[in-house]
Design a protein around this motif. Structure first.
Motif, PDB file in Angstrom:
ATOM      1  N   ASN A   1      13.049 -13.822  15.306  1.00 16.09           N
ATOM      2  CA  ASN A   1      13.121 -13.998  13.851  1.00 16.09           C
ATOM      3  C   ASN A   1      12.568 -15.346  13.398  1.00 16.09           C
ATOM      4  O   ASN A   1      12.933 -15.826  12.329  1.00 16.09           O
TER       5      ASN A   1
ATOM      6  N   HIS B   1      11.352 -12.118   9.762  1.00 18.69           N
ATOM      7  CA  HIS B   1      11.088 -10.716   9.446  1.00 18.69           C
ATOM      8  C   HIS B   1      12.114  -9.742  10.010  1.00 18.69           C
ATOM      9  O   HIS B   1      12.060  -8.546   9.690  1.00 18.69           O
TER      10      HIS B   1
ATOM     11  N   SER C   1      13.857  -7.402   7.490  1.00 14.15           N
ATOM     12  CA  SER C   1      13.045  -7.117   6.300  1.00 14.15           C
ATOM     13  C   SER C   1      12.242  -5.842   6.559  1.00 14.15           C
ATOM     14  O   SER C   1      12.270  -5.284   7.657  1.00 14.15           O
ATOM     15  N   ASN C   2      11.523  -5.388   5.565  1.00  7.80           N
ATOM     16  CA  ASN C   2      10.698  -4.189   5.718  1.00  7.80           C
ATOM     17  C   ASN C   2      11.519  -2.960   6.091  1.00  7.80           C
ATOM     18  O   ASN C   2      11.074  -2.111   6.860  1.00  7.80           O
TER      19      ASN C   2
ATOM     20  N   PRO D   1      11.023  -6.359  -1.257  1.00 11.19           N
ATOM     21  CA  PRO D   1      12.044  -7.363  -0.911  1.00 11.19           C
ATOM     22  C   PRO D   1      13.450  -6.849  -1.175  1.00 11.19           C
ATOM     23  O   PRO D   1      14.416  -7.408  -0.664  1.00 11.19           O
ATOM     24  N   GLU D   2      13.560  -5.800  -1.962  1.00 11.76           N
ATOM     25  CA  GLU D   2      14.872  -5.231  -2.291  1.00 11.76           C
ATOM     26  C   GLU D   2      15.315  -4.171  -1.279  1.00 11.76           C
ATOM     27  O   GLU D   2      16.173  -3.346  -1.578  1.00 11.76           O
ATOM     28  N   LYS D   3      14.706  -4.191  -0.109  1.00 10.01           N
ATOM     29  CA  LYS D   3      15.076  -3.233   0.939  1.00 10.01           C
ATOM     30  C   LYS D   3      15.210  -4.024   2.235  1.00 10.01           C
ATOM     31  O   LYS D   3      14.195  -4.386   2.845  1.00 10.01           O
ATOM     32  N   SER D   4      16.420  -4.301   2.638  1.00 11.35           N
ATOM     33  CA  SER D   4      16.568  -5.189   3.788  1.00 11.35           C
ATOM     34  C   SER D   4      17.908  -4.991   4.491  1.00 11.35           C
ATOM     35  O   SER D   4      18.851  -4.415   3.945  1.00 11.35           O
TER      36      SER D   4
ATOM     37  N   THR E   1      20.699  -7.460   6.480  1.00 12.60           N
ATOM     38  CA  THR E   1      21.167  -8.807   6.838  1.00 12.60           C
ATOM     39  C   THR E   1      22.554  -8.656   7.471  1.00 12.60           C
ATOM     40  O   THR E   1      23.020  -7.530   7.666  1.00 12.60           O
TER      41      THR E   1
ATOM     42  N   THR F   1      12.547  -2.935   9.883  1.00  7.77           N
ATOM     43  CA  THR F   1      13.507  -4.003  10.256  1.00  7.77           C
ATOM     44  C   THR F   1      13.054  -4.824  11.469  1.00  7.77           C
ATOM     45  O   THR F   1      13.431  -5.977  11.585  1.00  7.77           O
TER      46      THR F   1
END
Lengths: 523, 198
Positions: free
Chosen positions: A294, A298, A301-302, A394-397, A399, A462
């Protein structure tokens, strides 16, 4: 803390993990598979029987304090219910639609200006697609599908022909300019590779005879070599890295009071898009403060889902859906529309669902005759699903959550909001549905609103694949950038959604490539 | 065998009040026996501690109740050729001993009530009499259990199986139907809404 050792440790026993375990053990290597969920007997006769008697399958569910995740944004369904965390993973219960991505799907950035190109081309992956079809026992034909990508080998098994209801529908849609055809599926049309041919039991999510592919079949074969060990009910909590190599996995058997360490020469993480990213993030250390792989930020993300919207069409005559257990009819005509880039492609699934008789019995009826009248009323409706491509945002992640599991490790947090691109795709799907209604001669009964999209249990991205560490997590073999012996494999490697086609066959093809790569590395 | 609209409505209403024809999952407080196989690779153990076979008398009462609630006579090959109603009750009785005991208890209560009221066995009564007997035999918690554990499952099994035949299909999901018939017109195709006559 006790420590044991193995050649290759695989985290997750699903489609990717079982495939790699099979090929490595077949070549004489020792493999340890760590599965967080419980065992899932194969063939799935017990589960099939239990469902037939309306029994819960809760014995096979991972407890919520180990499986949970938190969710923000827009997604309205329970992602927990889409993740079958047990031996065999999500492909132990699936529809078995086994499609290849199209060549254009690997180049969406350069051809259409959205998402990212893969570091692989279709032509590079094509031999692995052939092997994946042989492995899964895919039945199909491209003879009736002019939209299918080129192939170097025929399908290993003949297709499941369109059903009587599909044939009637096909004729009507053809008059409206919509081409409907059979679909490739990992369900044996004939006896194949020690698996029986399909007997059409229906309720295919737990095939009682193994005609529908489950990863469990190859896991069983790996276990039979004596070179594979499977541990169920084990959470892998951390991957310890020293220098440029992964050294140990920190594991907790769910009933145990303390951790154990497993040392491995190679580590393969094949735990699905959500849990794979979570494990990399949980494994942060002084040398990798943001998690493994990381450095460029990334991991997680994605994240991509498919968007599936369904509609119902009512006809004048009974449909008699559900006489075949799986799906026979689809259309790939709209996978690659001229406006692709402004919106995504769509796949039409003309599922031959059985009427919802059970829902009638829950209504207020007044006599046996009334009950039967109401049952009959359910036979005139056909469901059509539009299975759609999505774009990264960016609104699909994924964490780490502020909530933690039984052992104090943060759950995954999923954030997901559909994008303007996705809304355009919805409008495209809506137009297709209206065309289908008009061509079929039926009457529209319903069509799902935008916000109700379902992922079809396709969770991608991801840990995306790329040539450079600066914009990806793994290389073209699934190896984590900067860590020589750590691999992440599966839907997590996708650079976006798999076009609008089901991703399972691509997962199998990627796993086969990684198996070959590992076999080159192992002595 | 016909059931009056009044009697049927009475029971259908009870069914809806209790949540409709649902699953066979254990009710609260009823221990759930797992359904898998025993083994270190399978946490889902199957074998009940003390398998319990249902008595013939309990089975006969359950068959009679199936006739009453589905309107399908016992002699029909459709219903009993593979005993899927019997199989359901046996399966649960073997896995949940308390469920088996409940079937036995409710069956005995109906038999006793039938003897007291009509001087004959429950299985010898017509459908309307059966519904009256059920109404009189159970109240409160017992009625809830009767509806949840017997009536609802019978109708669930019916909609999963025999209803398919009634609607003009050749078979239902869960059976090995083969790969030929689904491509042919179903038996009920082209018929008026009455579809299959038993």
């Amino acid at each position: 803390m006790k420590t044991s050792e193995c050649d290759v440790a695989i985290v997750g026993s699903g489609l990717a993990g079982a495939t790699i375990a099979f090929f490595l053990t077949r070549a004489g290597h020792t493999v340890t598979v760590l599965e967080k969920g419980p065992a899932y007997p194969y063939p799935h006769i017990e589960q099939f029987t239990a469902q037939g008697f309306s029994a819960s399958l809760s014995d096979y569910f991972l407890p919520r304090d180990l499986k949970h995740h938190t969710l923000s944004g827009q997604y309205q369904h329970k992602l927990e219910n889409e993740r079958f965390m047990n031996t065999g993973g999500s492909a132990s219960r699936w529809s078995a639609i086994a499609l290849r991505m199209r060549p254009q799907d690997f180049k969406t950035r350069s051809l259409f200006g959205f998402d990212l190109d893969w570091p692989l081309t279709y032509d590079e992956l094509e031999p692995a697609y052939c092997r994946a079809e042989a492995l899964l026992g895919v039945s199909g034909t491209d003879d009736d599908n002019p939209f299918a990508p080129a192939r170097s080998r025929p399908y290993p098994l003949p297709p499941f022909e369109l059903g009587w209801d599909d044939l009637r529908f096909q004729e009507k849609l053809a008059a409206g300019g919509i081409h409907m055809h059979t679909t490739a599926q990992a369900r044996t049309r004939l006896d194949y590779d020690e698996r029986p041919g399909c007997k059409n039991y229906g309720r295919c999510f737990n095939c009682p005879i193994g005609a529908r592919y489950s990863p469990n079949v190859y896991l069983e074969r790996a276990l039979a070599t004596g070179l594979c060990t499977l541990h169920n009910d084990v959470s892998v909590r951390r991957i310890h890295v020293e220098g440029l190599r992964a050294r140990t996995l920190v594991c907790r058997q769910h009933a145990a009071d303390d951790d154990r360490e497993l040392a491995a020469r190679y580590v393969v993480v094949a735990a699905g898009a959500i849990e794979s990213a979570r494990l990399l993030l949980l494994s942060a250390s002084a040398s990798h403060p943001d998690g493994l792989g990381n450095d460029s930020g990334h991991v997680g993300s994605n994240f991509a889902l498919h968007h599936l919207w369904g509609g119902n069409i009512r006809f004048q005559e009974p449909i008699y859906g559900g006489r075949f257990g799986g799906w026979t009819g689809q259309s790939h005509q709209f996978l690659d529309p001229p406006e692709r880039g402004r919106h995504g492609g769509a796949k039409i699934e003309l599922s031959s669902r059985p009427p919802s008789f059970a829902s009638v019995a829950r209504q207020r009826w007044t006599s046996v005759e009334d009950l039967r009248r109401r049952l009959r009323s359910k036979m005139y409706t056909r469901r059509v699903a539009l299975h759609c491509e999505t774009a990264l945002s960016p609104e699909k992640s994924i964490t780490l959550s502020r909530e933690a599991d039984r052992f104090g490790d943060p759950f995954a947090h999923v954030h997901y909001v559909g994008s303007p691109f996705d809304r355009e795709t919805y409008a495209f799907a809506r137009r297709i549905f209206e065309r289908i209604v008009a061509a079929s001669g039926g009457e529209e009964q319903s069509f799902a609103p935008f916000e109700s999209y379902h992922s079809a249990a396709h969770h991608m991205g991801t840990c995306r694949m790329g040539e450079r560490a600066a914009d990806s997590v793994v290389d073209r073999h699934g190896r984590v950038h900067g860590i020589a012996n750590l691999y992440v494999i599966g839907e997590s490697n996708f650079t976006g959604s798999s076009g609008a086609v089901n991703p399972a066959l691509t997962v199998a093809a990627l796993a086969i490539r990684t198996s070959d790569h590992l076999l080159d590395q192992l002595p | 065998m016909r059931v009056s609209r009044r009697d049927f409505l009475r029971w259908a209403t009870a069914l809806v009040t209790l949540g409709g024809c649902g699953t066979g999952d254990p009710t609260p407080g009823e221990s759930s026996a797992p359904v898998g196989t025993v083994g270190d690779r399978s946490p889902a153990s199957a074998s009940p501690a003390e398998p319990t076979a249902l008595s013939q008398s309990a089975l006969e009462v359950l068959r009679k109740l199936t006739e009453v609630f589905t309107g399908i006579p016992y002699s029909s090959d459709f219903v009993f050729e593979d005993n899927h109603y019997d199989s359901y009750f046996q399966w649960w009785a073997e896995r949940l001993p308390r469920r088996g005991a409940l079937y036995e208890h409710l069956g005995r209560a109906l038999e006793q009530r039938a003897q007291e009221s009509f001087g004959k066995p429950f299985t010898g009564c017509d459908a309307e009499a059966c519904l009256d007997l059920i109404e009189g035999a159970f109240g409160g918690e017992q009625k809830r259990l009767f509806v949840e554990q017997i009536q609802r499952p019978i109708l669930k099994i019916y909609t999963d199986t025999d209803a398919w035949i009634d609607m003009g299909y050749e078979s239902w999901r869960g059976r090995p139907r083969g790969l030929e018939s689904y491509r042919q017109p179903p038996p009920g195709a082209g018929l008026e809404a009455g579809l299959v006559k038993r």
